[in-house]
Design a protein around this motif. Structure first.
Motif, PDB file in Angstrom:
ATOM      1  N   ASN A   1     -20.884 -10.373 -11.708  1.00  0.00           N
ATOM      2  CA  ASN A   1     -19.968  -9.702 -10.783  1.00  0.00           C
ATOM      3  C   ASN A   1     -19.445  -8.391 -11.335  1.00  0.00           C
ATOM      4  OD1 ASN A   1     -19.491 -11.810  -8.537  1.00  0.00           O
ATOM      5  ND2 ASN A   1     -19.227 -13.009 -10.412  1.00  0.00           N
TER       6      ASN A   1
ATOM      7  N   PHE B   1     -18.225  -4.231  -9.629  1.00  0.00           N
ATOM      8  CA  PHE B   1     -18.205  -3.331  -8.483  1.00  0.00           C
ATOM      9  C   PHE B   1     -18.927  -2.038  -8.828  1.00  0.00           C
ATOM     10  CE2 PHE B   1     -14.713  -6.134  -7.521  1.00  0.00           C
ATOM     11  CZ  PHE B   1     -14.792  -6.283  -6.134  1.00  0.00           C
TER      12      PHE B   1
ATOM     13  N   LYS C   1     -24.113  -6.049  -2.928  1.00  0.00           N
ATOM     14  CA  LYS C   1     -23.262  -7.226  -2.820  1.00  0.00           C
ATOM     15  C   LYS C   1     -22.079  -7.160  -3.778  1.00  0.00           C
ATOM     16  CE  LYS C   1     -26.807  -9.868  -3.966  1.00  0.00           C
ATOM     17  NZ  LYS C   1     -27.790  -8.806  -4.198  1.00  0.00           N
ATOM     18  N   ASP C   2     -22.062  -6.124  -4.604  1.00  0.00           N
ATOM     19  CA  ASP C   2     -21.099  -6.002  -5.698  1.00  0.00           C
ATOM     20  C   ASP C   2     -21.201  -7.172  -6.671  1.00  0.00           C
ATOM     21  OD1 ASP C   2     -19.842  -3.437  -5.374  1.00  0.00           O
ATOM     22  OD2 ASP C   2     -19.007  -4.217  -3.528  1.00  0.00           O
TER      23      ASP C   2
ATOM     24  N   ASP D   1     -15.655  -7.941 -17.689  1.00  0.00           N
ATOM     25  CA  ASP D   1     -15.872  -9.380 -17.675  1.00  0.00           C
ATOM     26  C   ASP D   1     -16.685  -9.655 -16.414  1.00  0.00           C
ATOM     27  OD1 ASP D   1     -15.778 -12.075 -17.524  1.00  0.00           O
ATOM     28  OD2 ASP D   1     -13.595 -12.248 -17.681  1.00  0.00           O
TER      29      ASP D   1
ATOM     30  N   ALA E   1     -20.166 -15.563   4.561  1.00  0.00           N
ATOM     31  CA  ALA E   1     -19.887 -16.572   3.546  1.00  0.00           C
ATOM     32  C   ALA E   1     -18.428 -16.558   3.129  1.00  0.00           C
ATOM     33  CB  ALA E   1     -20.767 -16.340   2.334  1.00  0.00           C
TER      34      ALA E   1
ATOM     35  N   SER F   1     -20.054 -20.423  -0.614  1.00  0.00           N
ATOM     36  CA  SER F   1     -21.436 -20.757  -0.269  1.00  0.00           C
ATOM     37  C   SER F   1     -21.819 -22.209  -0.494  1.00  0.00           C
ATOM     38  CB  SER F   1     -22.380 -19.873  -1.080  1.00  0.00           C
ATOM     39  OG  SER F   1     -21.968 -18.535  -1.015  1.00  0.00           O
TER      40      SER F   1
ATOM     41  N   ALA G   1     -13.329 -19.339  -6.469  1.00  0.00           N
ATOM     42  CA  ALA G   1     -14.289 -18.692  -7.373  1.00  0.00           C
ATOM     43  C   ALA G   1     -15.422 -18.076  -6.558  1.00  0.00           C
ATOM     44  CB  ALA G   1     -14.835 -19.715  -8.371  1.00  0.00           C
ATOM     45  N   GLU G   2     -15.963 -18.858  -5.639  1.00  0.00           N
ATOM     46  CA  GLU G   2     -17.056 -18.337  -4.817  1.00  0.00           C
ATOM     47  C   GLU G   2     -16.554 -17.245  -3.867  1.00  0.00           C
ATOM     48  OE1 GLU G   2     -19.391 -21.494  -3.061  1.00  0.00           O
ATOM     49  OE2 GLU G   2     -19.523 -22.563  -4.964  1.00  0.00           O
TER      50      GLU G   2
ATOM     51  N   SER H   1     -16.361 -13.764  -5.381  1.00  0.00           N
ATOM     52  CA  SER H   1     -17.654 -13.092  -5.481  1.00  0.00           C
ATOM     53  C   SER H   1     -18.201 -12.734  -4.095  1.00  0.00           C
ATOM     54  CB  SER H   1     -18.619 -14.018  -6.229  1.00  0.00           C
ATOM     55  OG  SER H   1     -19.895 -13.469  -6.295  1.00  0.00           O
ATOM     56  N   ASN H   2     -18.094 -13.661  -3.162  1.00  0.00           N
ATOM     57  CA  ASN H   2     -18.634 -13.412  -1.812  1.00  0.00           C
ATOM     58  C   ASN H   2     -17.923 -12.276  -1.089  1.00  0.00           C
ATOM     59  OD1 ASN H   2     -20.703 -15.303  -1.719  1.00  0.00           O
ATOM     60  ND2 ASN H   2     -19.367 -16.949  -1.024  1.00  0.00           N
TER      61      ASN H   2
ATOM     62  N   ALA I   1     -16.664  -9.666  -2.520  1.00  0.00           N
ATOM     63  CA  ALA I   1     -16.714  -8.409  -3.288  1.00  0.00           C
ATOM     64  C   ALA I   1     -17.361  -7.292  -2.481  1.00  0.00           C
ATOM     65  CB  ALA I   1     -17.479  -8.631  -4.593  1.00  0.00           C
ATOM     66  N   ARG I   2     -18.345  -7.666  -1.649  1.00  0.00           N
ATOM     67  CA  ARG I   2     -19.131  -6.632  -0.962  1.00  0.00           C
ATOM     68  C   ARG I   2     -18.318  -5.819   0.047  1.00  0.00           C
ATOM     69  NH1 ARG I   2     -23.594 -10.384   1.555  1.00  0.00           N
ATOM     70  NH2 ARG I   2     -23.231 -11.358  -0.458  1.00  0.00           N
TER      71      ARG I   2
ATOM     72  N   THR J   1     -11.015 -15.020  -9.211  1.00  0.00           N
ATOM     73  CA  THR J   1     -11.336 -14.087 -10.284  1.00  0.00           C
ATOM     74  C   THR J   1     -10.812 -14.635 -11.602  1.00  0.00           C
ATOM     75  OG1 THR J   1     -11.194 -12.254  -8.719  1.00  0.00           O
ATOM     76  CG2 THR J   1     -11.039 -11.699 -11.060  1.00  0.00           C
TER      77      THR J   1
ATOM     78  N   LEU K   1     -12.826 -17.675 -12.933  1.00  0.00           N
ATOM     79  CA  LEU K   1     -14.146 -17.367 -13.492  1.00  0.00           C
ATOM     80  C   LEU K   1     -14.062 -16.496 -14.739  1.00  0.00           C
ATOM     81  CD1 LEU K   1     -16.239 -16.564 -10.270  1.00  0.00           C
ATOM     82  CD2 LEU K   1     -16.415 -18.587 -11.720  1.00  0.00           C
ATOM     83  N   SER K   2     -12.861 -16.063 -15.095  1.00  0.00           N
ATOM     84  CA  SER K   2     -12.731 -15.099 -16.190  1.00  0.00           C
ATOM     85  C   SER K   2     -13.148 -15.704 -17.512  1.00  0.00           C
ATOM     86  CB  SER K   2     -11.290 -14.618 -16.300  1.00  0.00           C
ATOM     87  OG  SER K   2     -10.972 -13.888 -15.152  1.00  0.00           O
ATOM     88  N   SER K   3     -13.653 -14.823 -18.338  1.00  0.00           N
ATOM     89  CA  SER K   3     -14.070 -15.221 -19.668  1.00  0.00           C
ATOM     90  C   SER K   3     -12.901 -15.871 -20.400  1.00  0.00           C
ATOM     91  CB  SER K   3     -14.569 -13.963 -20.378  1.00  0.00           C
ATOM     92  OG  SER K   3     -14.386 -14.064 -21.736  1.00  0.00           O
TER      93      SER K   3
ATOM     94  N   TYR L   1     -13.163 -19.925 -17.779  1.00  0.00           N
ATOM     95  CA  TYR L   1     -14.230 -20.519 -16.976  1.00  0.00           C
ATOM     96  C   TYR L   1     -14.363 -22.018 -17.231  1.00  0.00           C
ATOM     97  CZ  TYR L   1     -18.967 -21.238 -15.135  1.00  0.00           C
ATOM     98  OH  TYR L   1     -20.062 -21.708 -14.454  1.00  0.00           O
TER      99      TYR L   1
ATOM    100  N   TYR M   1     -13.262 -23.449 -13.660  1.00  0.00           N
ATOM    101  CA  TYR M   1     -14.459 -23.628 -12.835  1.00  0.00           C
ATOM    102  C   TYR M   1     -15.345 -24.739 -13.393  1.00  0.00           C
ATOM    103  CZ  TYR M   1     -18.485 -22.434  -9.971  1.00  0.00           C
ATOM    104  OH  TYR M   1     -19.527 -22.487  -9.089  1.00  0.00           O
TER     105      TYR M   1
END
Lengths: 495, 509
Positions: free
Chosen positions: A91, A93, A99-100, A288, B206, B209, B317-318, B321-322, B324-325, B367, B370-372, B375, B379
């Motif tokens: 992930n 941007f 889709k970023d 990250d 989505a 997903s 979490a999903e 990411s979904n 983001a676009r 976000t 899922l962060s380092s 996770y 998640y």
């Protein structure tokens, strides 16, 4: 400008370790997740669909051919093939990612634990392959403005034709212990991969077109220490020469820093063709990427039967093939190194020999006249508008005495200009050497008459003086004469 | 009310096939109903009058030409505004997609078109299907036809309200944590979440997903089954779509037979926090099934109590990411592009202005999860619990053919009541979430009105993956027995909205 330490001093004080991450653009007909064409050269944003544009609701479907290609590459690199693996989302941007996030593989690569044996100057080096994984390419940003660079662009355009093109990343383990050979070994590794991709037929592997891109990790450790030093990752290293030069540069730069007592900063650096690296973004502020398994795709689980069937399709390993060709062609090690050091030459010579030319003549043309012309125009050897079949035809015309080497160069010129195949050019331009003895004899008589003192010396037995007369005859004949024959006629007349 | 509106989809289709009604007549009746009541209900975000009538005319012409018509040909349908439908805006209930018009059809939409259904328009939903009340929609909430001051459920409140208000005989919903079943429950309608992979997600915007699943919404069990057969089945464009025959749902709905069926009541889905009227109607429905010949057992699914927190790690979490676009670069809203702003600034401003509170909350949660460094704790752990919940289902399905529970702990709450209390809002999906996490089939069927407030109660049935037909067996048996007991469909008891319009008009005078 960076301070640089002499390379021999670097080697004296430090042990370099290199690691290469190589991206390979696969040559599948369609993209990684959709049916869009991957053909290069199309107008911007004409090879796109809802999937590769990442439109809301669209979903990816894995390109089976790409998976097959990656498995074959993995097998050729002596890797294990995962029985089960997943794609992950990376992930971040950026406008070139529709889709970023990039669909890639994270902790479950499809191929892993391989190795490559490289021969450099008679020594064998083993390069450990950590992983080979699949991912997708991003679109291409075109920055508007005076320089076309991002920092002074007043606008940027995006071409998504490349978005979703299948990519593969091959990551080596850190390779320590190479000493002064580190740059040469890295170069040899890249040459090996390029050759391998072509032999497998999975990628065009043209470095200058970005089919094969290298990021080079370099670190130095004080001599005798086993732990690795702080590394830098140099990007944009896109030719064999650059791989060697960039690694040399980084070794010298880091050597100077460490010698001064300072520390190397862990960072991404950019290679500039002018011969230096400059800092990119600092790794301390690294993004990250929040990797997680891609929920839109099911796991890839290649059956063992399939993997074995693919193993059976592997071509002759490049090192074995090189050794075989060198023996068949009777090239010296030095000659062979020249061949291997010129991008595309091995394949072209092989094809030219297959088309009927002798290995020596094929090498002469491709590494001589044609390499020179490629250099001049900045093109790759295999991008020239002349191919192996035409070179073989050219050589057969020389062998038959129809043309001489000088005329042959003129023929090459014409073929490159699109005037047709060599025989057709000779015909159309009337370039064949004059075989008519009376015309030649007349020219010889004329040359003798015009150079009485030269003729006298030849009569006196100084045969080497014939050269001057040959030159005069060739000039008279506008080059369309066989020099050996002219010499024969002169010596017969004055002997 | 025009009597055409109360007829079932199966009945309307038969009438169109026989020539008793034309598709145009039916379509016009529903368009007129939408016009009459939707300013109160606000079920629709867009009505596609011209294209609907054009489709209806084409179906009628087909019939006139003697061509065979499919089982739902000519019947109108409403589609949740989360599915791509070329030519209409597809907003996902978000400001960020207000002006987005898709250039392709979702697979399900294409199947509706191919099967000659008449798409009336797009229904309201919580923003990106995130909510249980439609109140997070950027375009205002939908009102429950049973009580306009109450929520119609969510996220698919537009679809459920359209059915309950007789604005459409069929609708498409999507269910990530209960977005089909909870709205069905609180509106007295039928909502089915097919097995994950049973319906194509291609073209469905989505949210999460691994949880999202589109499905049928209807007023009767048979109607839902007919629609189920039209929209379900393998789609090569969706990698997670299951390549197996659709379970025989229509046959199951028509048989309506639970004799000898072992039905498990989930111990963990009931008790504290459940409204008394909900528990009462649920228990009565279980008795109805026992009387119809089913064997009732109690089963325990001990990990279901962790379903909600598990869901609220995996789903965001999903989502993070979904979503983001939606960055203002290619389509939809683009804010702050004043010529001097950087790409990052335009992305930030667009997302800042385009997303609502709930979307932002989930993006931030996801976000973080899922962060380092986080996770594994979030998640990663959630995925492990998800596996445990799936195992609970497996163990339970080893003992019985279906599981049952209330569909949602309470009846429809008031608009505004929970919107500022996300945790209270999330509780609405307490019973529905386990099936999304495990990917099995699940549905909500009406089982009466709670005595304390007179509002509908939903009965949830859960079946193993690809055993969707069992949902319909149970649902149809329940429907048959309860309809007989009530003397007609439950929805006959819903207020007649046209009369309330008339009352308003009279008051004005």
């Amino acid at each position: 400008m960076d301070d640089l330490l002499d390379l021999d001093q670097v080697i004296e004080r430090f042990d370099p370790a290199i690691g290469l991450e190589v991206h390979v653009e696969l040559n599948t007909a369609s993209k990684m997740w959709c049916g869009c064409s991957t053909a290069p050269g199309a107008d911007p944003n004409t090879q796109v669909c809802p999937v590769c544009l990442g439109l809301p609701g669209s979903l990816p479907v894995v390109n089976g051919k790409a998976v097959e290609s990656v498995i074959r590459i993995g097998l050729a690199l002596n890797c294990d093939v995962a029985e089960w693996c997943r794609f992950s989302r990376k992930n971040y941007f950026y406008p070139d990612m529709t889709k970023d996030y990039q669909i890639s593989q994270y902790d479950e690569p499809i191929c892993f634990d391989g190795s490559v044996d490289l021969e450099v100057d008679g020594r064998t080096y083993v390069i450990g392959i950590e992983r080979v994984h699949m991912e997708e390419d991003a679109g291409k940003l075109v920055h508007g403005g005076a320089t076309g660079r991002i920092h002074d662009a007043d606008h940027s355009l995006v071409d998504y034709n490349r978005a979703g093109v299948p990519l593969m990343e091959i990551v080596t383990r850190p390779v320590p212990g190479l000493g002064a050979e580190a740059p040469a070994v890295a170069r040899a590794y890249m040459a090996h991969l390029r050759e391998l991709m072509r032999a497998l037929g999975v990628s065009d592997a043209r470095m200058e077109q970005g089919n094969l891109r290298c990021d080079a990790n370099i670190s130095l450790a004080p001599k005798g220490r086993t732990e690795l030093g702080t590394r830098t990752e140099t990007k944009n290293v896109n030719s064999l020469r650059s791989v060697e030069a960039a690694i040399t540069y980084e070794m010298r730069r880091q050597g100077a820093i460490l010698s001064s007592g300072a520390r190397v900063k862990q960072e991404t650096r950019h290679w500039h063709e002018e011969g230096y690296t400059s800092p990119g973004r600092s790794k301390e502020q690294a993004e990250d990427y929040r990797y997680f398994p891609e929920p839109d795709l099911v796991p890839v689980a290649p059956s063992r039967e399939w993997v074995e069937a693919l193993r059976a399709t592997l071509p002759e390993p490049p090192a074995g093939r090189r050794a075989r060709l060198q023996a068949e062609w009777r090239f010296t090690d030095l000659e062979m190194r020249d061949v291997l050091g010129t991008e595309g030459a091995l394949e072209l010579i092989d094809a030219t020999v297959a088309a009927g030319a002798s290995p020596a003549s094929a090498r002469k043309w491709w590494l001589g006249e044609l390499a020179r012309r490629a250099n001049e125009s900045g093109a790759a050897l295999d991008d020239l508008a002349i191919g192996p079949r035409q070179v073989a035809e050219l050589q057969s015309l020389v062998d038959a005495g129809t043309i001489n080497d000088k005329l042959a160069r003129e023929v090459i010129e014409a073929v490159l200009a699109g005037e047709g195949d060599p025989a057709a050019v000779v015909e159309a331009r009337g370039l064949a050497v004059v075989d008519d003895d009376s015309a030649l004899s007349a020219a010889v008589e004329e040359a003798i008459a015009a150079n009485p003192d030269v003729a006298e010396r030849i009569r006196a037995g100084r045969v080497q003086a014939a050269g001057a007369l040959i030159g005069a005859v060739m000039k008279q004949m506008h080059g369309r004469a066989d020099a050996a024959k002219v010499r024969e006629l002169i010596l017969a007349r004055l002997g | 009310m025009n009597p055409v509106l109360r007829r079932t989809a199966a009945d309307l289709a038969a009438a169109i096939r026989s020539g008793e009604l034309t598709s145009v007549e039916v379509t016009e009746a529903f368009l007129a109903r939408i016009e009459a009541v939707d300013d109160q209900v606000h079920a629709f975000l867009a009505v596609d009058r011209d294209r609907a009538l054009e489709t209806a005319r084409r179906v009628d012409a087909k019939r006139s030409a003697g061509q065979a018509l499919g089982p739902l040909a000519g019947v109108p349908i409403a589609v949740k505004d989360l599915l791509s439908y070329e030519g209409l805006p597809t907003t996902a209930g978000s400001r960020i997609l207000e002006n987005y018009r898709p250039v392709y059809n979702a697979t399900i939409v294409q199947r509706l078109i191919d099967n000659d259904l008449v798409i009336l328009g797009k229904t309201n939903l919580d923003e990106f299907a995130m909510g249980s009340s439609t109140e997070t929609s950027a375009f205002g909430p939908t009102h429950n036809p049973w009580d306009l001051e109450r929520i119609p459920g969510g996220s698919g409140g537009g679809s459920s309200a359209a059915l309950a208000a007789f604005e459409a005989p069929l609708a498409i919903g999507t269910d990530t944590g209960g977005s089909i079943r909870q709205p069905a429950s609180v509106t007295g309608t039928v909502g089915v979440k097919p097995t994950y992979g049973g319906t194509s997600r291609y073209g469905v915007i989505a949210m999460a997903s691994s949880l999202d699943q589109p499905g049928p919404c209807a007023r009767t069990v048979e109607d839902a089954a007919l629609l189920h057969e039209v929209i379900c089945g393998h789609d090569p464009l969706d990698s997670t779509s299951i390549d197996q025959p659709v379970p025989p749902v229509v046959e199951a709905a028509r048989r309506a037979d639970v004799r000898g069926m072992r039905i498990g009541v989930v111990r963990e889905l009931g008790g504290e926090g459940y409204a008394p009227g909900v528990e009462q109607r649920f228990r009565e429905a279980v008795e109805v099934l026992r009387e119809a010949g089913a064997e009732i057992v109690e089963v325990s699914c001990p990990h279901f109590v962790y379903a909600l927190p598990t869901y609220y790690l995996i789903m965001p979490a999903e989502v993070s990411s979904n979503l983001a676009r939606y960055d203002g670069m290619r389509y939809g809203l683009r804010s702050g592009d004043d010529g001097s702003a950087s790409v990052e600034q335009v992305m930030n401003r667009t997302r800042g202005e385009g997303f609502g509170e709930e979307a932002k909350r989930r993006i931030i949660l996801g976000t973080y999860a899922l962060s380092s460094g986080y996770y594994d704790a979030y998640y990663g752990s959630a995925q492990k619990v998800r596996t445990l919940i799936s195992r609970d289902f497996e163990a339970a399905f080893a003992q019985c053919e279906v599981l049952v529970s209330p569909a949602t702990p309470t009846t429809a709450f008031k608009l505004g009541e929970r919107i500022d209390d996300p945790l209270a809002m999330y509780m609405a999906d307490l019973c529905t979430i386990p099936s999304n996490l495990a990917g099995n089939a699940s549905a909500s069927f009406p089982c009466g009105l709670a005595p304390e407030d007179g509002l509908p109660v939903g009965f949830q049935v859960m079946a193993p993956p690809m055993a969707d037909d069992r949902l319909y067996r149970v649902g149809a048996a329940l429907e048959r027995a309860l309809t007989a007991r009530w003397g007609g469909p439950l929805l006959d008891r819903a207020p007649d909205l046209t009369r309330s319009v008339q009352a308003l008009v009279d008051e004005e005078k």
